[in-house]
Motif scaffolding. Structure first.
Motif, mmCIF file in Angstrom:
data_model
loop_
_atom_site.group_PDB
_atom_site.id
_atom_site.type_symbol
_atom_site.label_atom_id
_atom_site.label_comp_id
_atom_site.label_asym_id
_atom_site.label_seq_id
_atom_site.Cartn_x
_atom_site.Cartn_y
_atom_site.Cartn_z
ATOM 1 N N PHE A 54 0.845 -1.191 0.000
ATOM 2 C CA PHE A 54 0.000 0.000 0.000
ATOM 3 C C PHE A 54 0.876 1.235 0.000
ATOM 4 O O PHE A 54 1.893 1.280 0.690
ATOM 5 C CB PHE A 54 -0.888 0.051 1.258
ATOM 6 C CG PHE A 54 -2.000 -0.942 1.254
ATOM 7 C CD1 PHE A 54 -3.282 -0.573 0.870
ATOM 8 C CD2 PHE A 54 -1.779 -2.260 1.639
ATOM 9 C CE1 PHE A 54 -4.317 -1.498 0.867
ATOM 10 C CE2 PHE A 54 -2.808 -3.183 1.645
ATOM 11 C CZ PHE A 54 -4.076 -2.811 1.254
ATOM 12 N N GLU A 55 0.464 2.226 -0.766
ATOM 13 C CA GLU A 55 1.052 3.552 -0.633
ATOM 14 C C GLU A 55 0.363 4.187 0.564
ATOM 15 O O GLU A 55 -0.867 4.188 0.636
ATOM 16 C CB GLU A 55 0.810 4.396 -1.883
ATOM 17 C CG GLU A 55 1.599 3.929 -3.075
ATOM 18 C CD GLU A 55 1.444 4.869 -4.248
ATOM 19 O OE1 GLU A 55 2.263 5.806 -4.359
ATOM 20 O OE2 GLU A 55 0.508 4.658 -5.032
ATOM 21 N N THR A 56 1.145 4.690 1.500
ATOM 22 C CA THR A 56 0.573 5.261 2.720
ATOM 23 C C THR A 56 1.206 6.616 3.034
ATOM 24 O O THR A 56 2.275 6.945 2.525
ATOM 25 C CB THR A 56 0.809 4.343 3.939
ATOM 26 O OG1 THR A 56 2.210 4.186 4.146
ATOM 27 C CG2 THR A 56 0.148 2.988 3.757
ATOM 28 N N SER A 57 0.505 7.337 3.888
ATOM 29 C CA SER A 57 1.067 8.538 4.498
ATOM 30 C C SER A 57 0.620 8.540 5.946
ATOM 31 O O SER A 57 -0.574 8.692 6.234
ATOM 32 C CB SER A 57 0.577 9.803 3.798
ATOM 33 O OG SER A 57 0.970 10.945 4.546
ATOM 34 N N ALA A 58 1.572 8.361 6.839
ATOM 35 C CA ALA A 58 1.244 8.419 8.266
ATOM 36 C C ALA A 58 0.828 9.841 8.635
ATOM 37 O O ALA A 58 -0.091 10.038 9.431
ATOM 38 C CB ALA A 58 2.438 7.970 9.098
ATOM 39 N N LYS A 59 1.468 10.813 8.034
ATOM 40 C CA LYS A 59 1.188 12.221 8.318
ATOM 41 C C LYS A 59 -0.240 12.603 7.919
ATOM 42 O O LYS A 59 -0.949 13.259 8.684
ATOM 43 C CB LYS A 59 2.188 13.098 7.568
ATOM 44 C CG LYS A 59 2.002 14.581 7.776
ATOM 45 C CD LYS A 59 3.037 15.359 6.978
ATOM 46 C CE LYS A 59 2.818 16.854 7.099
ATOM 47 N NZ LYS A 59 3.771 17.594 6.252
ATOM 48 N N GLU A 60 -0.652 12.174 6.736
ATOM 49 C CA GLU A 60 -1.980 12.534 6.217
ATOM 50 C C GLU A 60 -3.033 11.447 6.444
ATOM 51 O O GLU A 60 -4.163 11.569 6.000
ATOM 52 C CB GLU A 60 -1.881 12.850 4.719
ATOM 53 C CG GLU A 60 -0.961 14.003 4.383
ATOM 54 C CD GLU A 60 -1.444 15.334 4.936
ATOM 55 O OE1 GLU A 60 -2.673 15.539 5.055
ATOM 56 O OE2 GLU A 60 -0.573 16.174 5.261
ATOM 57 N N ASN A 61 -2.635 10.363 7.107
ATOM 58 C CA ASN A 61 -3.520 9.230 7.395
ATOM 59 C C ASN A 61 -4.125 8.641 6.109
ATOM 60 O O ASN A 61 -5.321 8.391 6.024
ATOM 61 C CB ASN A 61 -4.630 9.634 8.378
ATOM 62 C CG ASN A 61 -5.324 8.426 8.966
ATOM 63 O OD1 ASN A 61 -4.744 7.337 9.050
ATOM 64 N ND2 ASN A 61 -6.574 8.586 9.352
ATOM 65 N N ILE A 62 -3.275 8.434 5.116
ATOM 66 C CA ILE A 62 -3.708 7.868 3.839
ATOM 67 C C ILE A 62 -3.417 6.371 3.823
ATOM 68 O O ILE A 62 -2.273 5.950 4.045
ATOM 69 C CB ILE A 62 -2.991 8.558 2.654
ATOM 70 C CG1 ILE A 62 -3.340 10.045 2.616
ATOM 71 C CG2 ILE A 62 -3.360 7.882 1.325
ATOM 72 C CD1 ILE A 62 -2.515 10.847 1.627
ATOM 73 N N ASN A 63 -4.449 5.578 3.592
ATOM 74 C CA ASN A 63 -4.369 4.119 3.448
ATOM 75 C C ASN A 63 -3.872 3.374 4.683
ATOM 76 O O ASN A 63 -3.580 2.176 4.591
ATOM 77 C CB ASN A 63 -3.491 3.726 2.247
ATOM 78 C CG ASN A 63 -4.255 3.770 0.947
ATOM 79 O OD1 ASN A 63 -5.479 3.717 0.929
ATOM 80 N ND2 ASN A 63 -3.527 3.881 -0.143
ATOM 81 N N ILE A 64 -3.791 4.032 5.811
ATOM 82 C CA ILE A 64 -3.329 3.358 7.032
ATOM 83 C C ILE A 64 -4.360 2.319 7.468
ATOM 84 O O ILE A 64 -4.028 1.148 7.699
ATOM 85 C CB ILE A 64 -3.056 4.368 8.173
ATOM 86 C CG1 ILE A 64 -2.010 5.407 7.752
ATOM 87 C CG2 ILE A 64 -2.668 3.649 9.454
ATOM 88 C CD1 ILE A 64 -0.646 4.849 7.420
ATOM 89 N N GLU A 65 -5.604 2.730 7.551
ATOM 90 C CA GLU A 65 -6.657 1.810 7.977
ATOM 91 C C GLU A 65 -6.858 0.683 6.966
ATOM 92 O O GLU A 65 -7.024 -0.475 7.340
ATOM 93 C CB GLU A 65 -7.973 2.568 8.182
ATOM 94 C CG GLU A 65 -9.056 1.697 8.794
ATOM 95 C CD GLU A 65 -10.296 2.499 9.173
ATOM 96 O OE1 GLU A 65 -11.362 1.856 9.289
ATOM 97 O OE2 GLU A 65 -10.199 3.723 9.359
#
Length: 150
Positions: A82-93
């Motif tokens: 997954f491409e994620t961004s912890a900062k922007e909460n993208i695709n974490i869940e």
């Protein structure tokens, strides 16, 4: 890392930084270390998801091609990426749910075989270790085929 750190793990994330392509090189080392120190009861690796973090920033290298990332993950035996961004909460869940589902799927099949082997044990008066071994080997083949189908 030591085995104690991985003790009883049933799933894992390995994270790299998409803004620094060199961090992808370390992924192989982490995956090999994980696979050498923790396995499922049948000896296969635990489900592991690759996270391409900082996707909200300019990307470098392999991550610019989803098809190449899919191929890379298949070659390295990752359950997915997954491409994620912890900062922007993208695709974490989404990534977490994906990993939990992989763990749940494997757990279901392990509990199935344990229950199945108990039924066989009750039905066969000549139950012994060789029968259990045959069931275990057959179950390993079943899991291998299942894994290849996923």
């Amino acid at each position: 890392m030591t085995r104690v750190y991985y003790k009883e793990a049933v799933g894992a994330f390995i994270v790299f930084d998409v803004t620094r392509s060199a961090t992808l090189d370390a992924v192989v080392k982490w995956k090999q270390d994980l696979d050498s120190k923790v396995q499922l009861p049948d000896g296969s690796p635990i489900p592991c998801v690759l996270l391409a973090n900082k996707c909200d920033q300019q990307k470098e290298g392999l991550v610019n091609s989803p098809a190449k990332m899919d191929e890379y993950c298949k070659e390295k035996n990752f359950s997915g990426w997954f491409e994620t961004s912890a900062k922007e909460n993208i695709n974490i869940e989404e990534a977490a749910k994906f990993l939990v589902n992989k763990v749940r799927d494997f757990s279901y099949y392990f509990s199935f075989i344990l229950n199945y082997s108990k039924c066989i044990k009750a039905e066969h008066l000549s139950w012994n270790k060789s029968v259990l071994r045959i069931i275990y080997v057959s179950y390993n083949a079943f899991l291998r085929d299942l894994k290849n189908a996923l």
